[in-house]
Motif scaffolding. Structure first.
Motif, PDB file in Angstrom:
ATOM      1  N   TYR A   1      -1.114  -4.340   8.604  1.00 30.46           N
ATOM      2  CA  TYR A   1      -2.474  -4.206   8.041  1.00 30.46           C
ATOM      3  C   TYR A   1      -3.324  -5.454   8.289  1.00 30.46           C
ATOM      4  CZ  TYR A   1      -6.194  -2.879   4.821  1.00 30.46           C
ATOM      5  OH  TYR A   1      -7.415  -2.561   4.283  1.00 30.46           O
ATOM      6  N   GLY A   2      -2.780  -6.607   7.928  1.00 30.56           N
ATOM      7  CA  GLY A   2      -3.547  -7.839   8.121  1.00 30.56           C
ATOM      8  C   GLY A   2      -3.565  -8.276   9.580  1.00 30.56           C
TER       9      GLY A   2
ATOM     10  N   ARG B   1      -6.204  -7.001  11.802  1.00 28.53           N
ATOM     11  CA  ARG B   1      -7.548  -7.478  11.494  1.00 28.53           C
ATOM     12  C   ARG B   1      -7.757  -8.922  11.922  1.00 28.53           C
ATOM     13  NH1 ARG B   1      -6.320  -3.181   8.558  1.00 28.53           N
ATOM     14  NH2 ARG B   1      -7.990  -1.822   7.838  1.00 28.53           N
TER      15      ARG B   1
ATOM     16  N   ALA C   1      -0.749 -12.043   8.835  1.00 32.42           N
ATOM     17  CA  ALA C   1      -2.197 -12.246   8.912  1.00 32.42           C
ATOM     18  C   ALA C   1      -2.495 -13.672   9.379  1.00 32.42           C
ATOM     19  CB  ALA C   1      -2.838 -11.968   7.559  1.00 32.42           C
TER      20      ALA C   1
ATOM     21  N   ARG D   1       3.950  -9.312   5.325  1.00 29.22           N
ATOM     22  CA  ARG D   1       2.587  -8.828   5.529  1.00 29.22           C
ATOM     23  C   ARG D   1       1.588  -9.978   5.444  1.00 29.22           C
ATOM     24  NH1 ARG D   1       0.291  -4.507   1.222  1.00 29.22           N
ATOM     25  NH2 ARG D   1       0.552  -6.309  -0.131  1.00 29.22           N
ATOM     26  N   ALA D   2       1.806 -10.862   4.470  1.00 32.14           N
ATOM     27  CA  ALA D   2       0.902 -12.005   4.318  1.00 32.14           C
ATOM     28  C   ALA D   2       1.029 -12.956   5.514  1.00 32.14           C
ATOM     29  CB  ALA D   2       1.203 -12.742   3.013  1.00 32.14           C
TER      30      ALA D   2
ATOM     31  N   PHE E   1       0.857  -1.183   0.000  1.00 31.50           N
ATOM     32  CA  PHE E   1       0.000   0.000   0.000  1.00 31.50           C
ATOM     33  C   PHE E   1       0.897   1.238   0.000  1.00 31.50           C
ATOM     34  CE2 PHE E   1      -2.765  -3.075   2.368  1.00 31.50           C
ATOM     35  CZ  PHE E   1      -3.654  -3.275   1.320  1.00 31.50           C
TER      36      PHE E   1
END
Lengths: 362, 223
Positions: free
Chosen positions: A104-105, A108, A154, A150-151, A93
Motif C-alpha cells: 500500500y505505502g 505510493r 514506504a 508495511r511501514a 486494512f
C-alpha cells in the motif's frame, strides 16, 4: 544545524487537565525510546510528529527537512511526510491481502525513492509464509510484523512505533523482539519507539527520553538515563540497573560466559555472542543482596566489591540501597530493614554485592 | 397492462434511479461530515436530515409546494433562472424525492463511516495516501455494505412514495403519474385486476432486488 540527520521535536499542548511541553533534539540514527507511564504524553508526541494531532508552536525537523515549523508557516500534511507509523494495534486494512497491505505505502512512493525492497522486508520479518493470506487469519504477532513491514516499505526517513508489542501476549512479544533487534542492526533510519515496558527499552533503545506528566525528565544514552533516573520511573519490582559489558570469555565445561565491565565481571549462562561482543545486562534490585565480607560458602558466584552511596526506605519493611561497584558501575540492592540494621549499614560503607541473577538485554 | 401502466412503471424506475444516484452524491458528503465533525451543528443538521422520517408526507409535500410555487423562495429563483416552476413536473418530483428519501441514504452511510473510525484513515495517511486516495482506497471498500444498504433503501423508499407526489406532482400521465398513484387510481376505479398486476409486480420486484443484493453482499448484513 540539523545536517547531521538529527531529529528536532518541539511543541506544546494544552488540554483541560493536561499540558505538555517538549523540546528535544534526538540522534539521527538508532532507536530512541520514549519512555514513561501511561498518560505521560508519549503517544501525543508521536502523533504530533506525524501531523495527526494539532499542537501549538510545533517544530518537527528530520535531518535537513522541516516537516512542520509553525513559526515559518510550514506544515506538511501527514501523507507528505516520509514517515512510517506502527500503531499499537496492527491496524491492517481488512479488505486487502497481506501482500496488498505491504504494497500500500510502497506503491505510493516513486520507484526512485524506494529504499527498502519487498524481498528484504519479507526476509527480515519472516513474512514469506504469510504473504498470500488475509489479515483476519493472522495471529497478533504476525499482524504486527506485517504492519512493521508495511511501514518500512514506504521507505520512511523516520520510523514511529507506538507500543507495537503492548497488545501482544508474552510469547508473541518474545517472538517479535528479535525481529526488531535485527531491524535495528540492518536499518540506518532513526526510530522513535514509545514504550512503558522497561525490558523493551533496555533491550532495544540506544537513546532514551523519559516523559512524565507531559514534561521531559531525562534524555540521553539508555544506560545512563535508566541508571540515573530510575527513581522517577514507575518500575516497582522491575527497578534495577543496566550495565554495558563485553563478553570476556566462555567456560565451555560449565556452560557459562563471563561479562566484563568497568570494575568487575559477572558470570552468566553461556551467551551466543563471540568473545569481545557487546552485551547489555540488566541487574534488578530485588536480585542483589549485600554482605560485609565475601562469603566462600555461598552458591552465589557473582560477588562485586561496592560502596554504599545512599539508602532509601521503601515501605515499612524494605530498603533500597544505591551502590557503586569498583570502577563506578552503579548497582541497586533491595534488602529488608532488619538486614540493614543487623549489618549496621550506613552510607560510605564498603560491602560485597551478591548478584543472584542477571538478565541479558541484548 | 395498459400503455398508461407501462409508462407509470418506467417513470417510477426513472425517478427512483435518478433520485438514488443524486442521493449518493449528496448524501455521502453529508454523512461523512456527520460522522466526523466535532461541530455543535452536528445534531441540528442530523435532525433536519432525519425530519422526513417523522413528518407526514403530506406536510412535507405541502411546504415543498409552497416553497417551489410562484410565491415561494425556490419558485422565484427557478423562474428568475428561466427554469420555470417545479411543481407538477418530473424535476419537481426528483427534488421532492431527494429530500424525502435523504435519511434512508444518509443514515446507513453515516453508520458505515462511524464504524470504520479514524484509525484506517490515519494509517493510510501515514502510508502517503492523500485525502481523495484515502477515500477511494480505504473508505469506499470498507463502507461497501453501507453504500449497498443506502442504495436499496433510497431506491425502495422513492418507489413507494405517495403522499409527497400527490401534493406536488398531481397525477399527470407520462409526466408525474408514478406507480403508487396509478395503483391508487385503479383501486378508486374498482379496476382490481389492473391494480393486482401493478401491486403484485411491485412485491415480486422488491423481493428479487433484496435477494440479489443479499447474494451480492455475501456474508455482510444488508438491512
Amino acid at each position: 544545524m540539523s545536517s547531521d540527520g538529527s531529529v528536532r521535536i518541539a511543541f506544546s499542548l494544552q488540554h483541560p487537565g493536561f499540558s505538555m511541553q517538549v523540546d528535544l533534539v534526538l540522534p539521527g540514527r538508532g532507536i530512541t525510546a520514549l519512555f514513561g507511564r501511561s498518560g505521560s504524553g508519549k503517544t501525543s508526541c508521536l502523533r504530533v510528529v506525524a501531523g495527526l494531532q494539532a499542537a501549538q508552536g510545533v517544530r518537527v525537523q528530520v535531518g535537513d527537512e522541516a516537516w512542520q515549523d509553525d513559526a515559518r508557516g510550514v506544515r506538511l500534511p501527514t501523507h507528505r511526510r516520509p514517515l512510517g507509523y506502527v500503531f499499537q494495534e496492527a491496524s491492517l486494512f481488512p479488505h486487502l491481502s497481506v501482500r496488498d497491505n505491504l504494497e500500500y505505502g510502497m506503491r505510493r512512493v516513486a520507484a526512485a525513492e524506494r529504499r527498502v525492497e519487498m524481498a528484504q522486508a519479507v526476509q527480515w520479518l519472516g513474512l514469506s509464509a504469510l504473504i498470500d493470506r488475509r489479515p483476519e487469519g493472522l495471529s497478533g504477532g504476525e499482524r504486527q510484523r506485517v504492519a512493521i513491514g508495511r511501514a518500512l516499505l514506504a521507505s520512511p526517513r523516520l520510523l514511529l512505533m507506538d507500543e507495537p508489542l503492548s497488545a501482544l501476549d508474552l510469547a508473541s512479544r518474545a517472538a517479535i523482539l528479535p525481529y526488531l533487534q535485527r531491524l535495528h542492526a540492518e536499518l540506518s533510519i532513526p526510530v522513535l519507539y514509545v514504550s512503558h515496558a522497561i525490558d523493551e527499552v533496555a533491550r532495544l533503545a540506544d537513546h532514551t527520553v523519559v516523559l512524565d506528566a507531559g514534561r521531559v525528565v531525562a534524555s540521553g544514552p539508555t544506560a545512563r538515563v535508566l541508571n540515573e533516573t530510575g527513581d522517577l520511573l514507575p518500575l516497582g519490582e522491575e527497578n534495577g540497573v543496566l550495565i554495558e559489558a563485553v563478553v570476556g570469555l566462555h567456560d565451555g565445561a560449565y556452560h557459562l560466559s563471563r561479562l566484563d565491565f568497568a570494575g568487575g565481571h559477572l558470570w552468566v549462562t553461556r551467551v551466543d555472542i563471540a568473545v569481545g561482543g557487546h552485551v547489555r545486562a540488566r541487574v534488578l534490585a530485588r536480585d542483589v543482596s549485600v554482605a560485609l565480607s565475601p562469603a566462600s560458602d555461598s552458591s552465589i558466584a557473582n560477588l562485586l566489591p561496592a560502596r554504599v552511596l545512599s539508602m532509601q526506605e521503601e515501605g515499612p519493611d524494605r530498603v533500597l540501597l544505591r551502590l557503586e561497584a569498583d570502577g563506578g558501575t552503579p548497582l541497586l540492592a533491595r534488602i529488608t530493614r532488619r538486614s540493614r540494621d543487623q549489618l549496621g549499614l550506613a552510607a560510605g560503607m564498603a560491602v560485597i554485592a551478591q548478584v543472584k541473577s542477571v538478565a541479558l538485554a541484548a | 397492462m395498459t400503455p398508461a401502466d407501462v409508462s407509470a412503471i418506467t417513470l417510477t424506475l426513472k425517478l427512483a434511479g435518478l433520485t438514488t444516484v443524486l442521493l449518493l452524491l449528496i448524501g455521502t458528503p453529508i454523512a461523512w461530515w456527520l460522522a466526523h465533525t466535532p461541530s455543535r451543528l452536528k445534531s441540528v443538521v442530523g435532525a433536519v436530515v432525519a425530519l422526513p422520517l417523522v413528518l407526514p408526507p403530506t406536510v412535507l409535500g405541502f411546504y415543498l409546494l409552497l416553497l417551489m410555487g410562484p410565491k415561494g423562495l425556490v419558485g422565484q429563483t427557478t423562474q428568475a433562472l428561466g427554469i420555470g416552476l417545479l411543481p407538477f413536473t418530473f424535476a419537481g418530483l426528483v427534488v421532492a424525492s431527494v429530500l424525502y428519501s435523504m435519511p434512508f441514504v444518509v443514515q446507513p452511510l453515516r453508520n458505515a463511516f462511524e464504524a470504520i473510525g479514524s484509525r484506517p484513515i490515519e494509517v493510510a495517511a501515514t502510508l502517503r495516501a492523500g485525502p481523495w486516495d484515502r477515500f477511494r482506497s480505504v473508505v469506499l471498500p470498507l463502507a461497501r455494505p453501507g453504500f449497498i444498504t443506502a442504495s436499496i433503501l433510497g431506491f425502495a423508499h422513492t418507489v413507494g412514495e405517495f403522499g409527497v407526489i400527490l401534493m406536488i406532482g398531481g397525477n399527470i400521465p407520462e409526466r408525474t403519474r408514478v406507480l403508487s398513484v396509478a395503483i391508487y387510481d385503479h383501486v378508486e376505479a374498482m379496476e382490481y385486476t389492473q391494480a393486482h398486476w401493478l401491486a403484485g409486480g411491485m412485491v415480486l420486484f422488491s423481493f428479487l432486488v433484496l435477494l440479489a443484493l443479499h447474494a451480492l453482499n455475501g456474508k455482510t448484513r444488508v438491512l
